[in-house]
Design an enzyme around this catalytic site. Structure first.
Site: not given
Ligand code: AMP
Length: 186
Positions: A13, A88, A133, A144
């Protein structure tokens, strides 16, 4: 162009969102990146988000909706954007609908990427080795993917019903995948 990019962790993504943003000259807005920036700089938002992100859990909606609302109100977002990692869950879809209605700017498309679970796990393992990370540990990854299956995947149907959904196979070459996305959007 106002776009969402959706799909499970490891599907590419972020990579595709950056290429789409460059192609259309729009900002790439990643809620994950915003949280990571704030965690790195130990801001109050970052400190609050960390307890959730480290475990692979969603940050509470109230906090997440507010950062998106503030970001969409910025000057560079006037003529379009691509939102990566938001919405999400169903309540975030509602919140986004309300923001867009208030701004008077409807969504154009939701791009959905998908790939086999084995491909996803291999890509997450590779990223983990490269970037280190904090949330790329086995437990957080499993959490996740579970959260994605339970709360985020059902949202694809919402955008499909609105005739907004563009589904793209996320397996294979990065450039070929972006070309498929551009062809579908143009
Ligand atoms: P990502 O890089 O998109 O995988 O996001 C990393 C982490 O940020 C996720 O596992 C959540 O803890 C938090 N996060 C990102 N986007 C959201 C969202 N839309 N709602 C809630 N938590 C989020």
């Amino acid at each position: 162009m106002r776009l969402l990019i959706m799909g499970p962790q490891g599907v590419g993504k972020g990579t595709q969102a950056k290429l789409i943003a460059e192609h259309y000259g729009i900002p790439h807005i990643s809620t994950g990146d915003i949280f990571r920036y704030n965690m790195k700089n130990e801001t109050p938002l970052g400190l609050e988000a960390k307890s959730y992100t480290d475990k692979g859990q969603l940050v509470p909606d109230e906090l997440t909706n507010k950062i998106v609302k503030d970001r969409l109100a910025m000057d560079d977002a006037k003529n379009g954007w691509i939102l990566d990692g938001y919405p999400r869950n169903a309540s975030q879809v509602e919140a986004l609908d309300k923001m867009l209605e208030e701004l008077g700017t409807p969504l154009d498309k939701a791009v959905a990427l998908d790939a086999d679970r084995d491909t996803l796990l291999a890509r997450i393992a590779k990223r983990s080795a490269e970037e280190g990370r904090a949330d790329d540990n086995a437990e957080a990854i499993a959490q996740r993917l579970k959260t994605y299956d339970e709360q985020t995947a059902p949202l694809l149907d919402v955008y499909k019903k609105r005739s907004c959904l563009v589904s793209i196979d996320g397996e294979g070459d990065i450039d070929k995948i972006s070309q498929k996305i551009f062809d579908a959007l143009d």
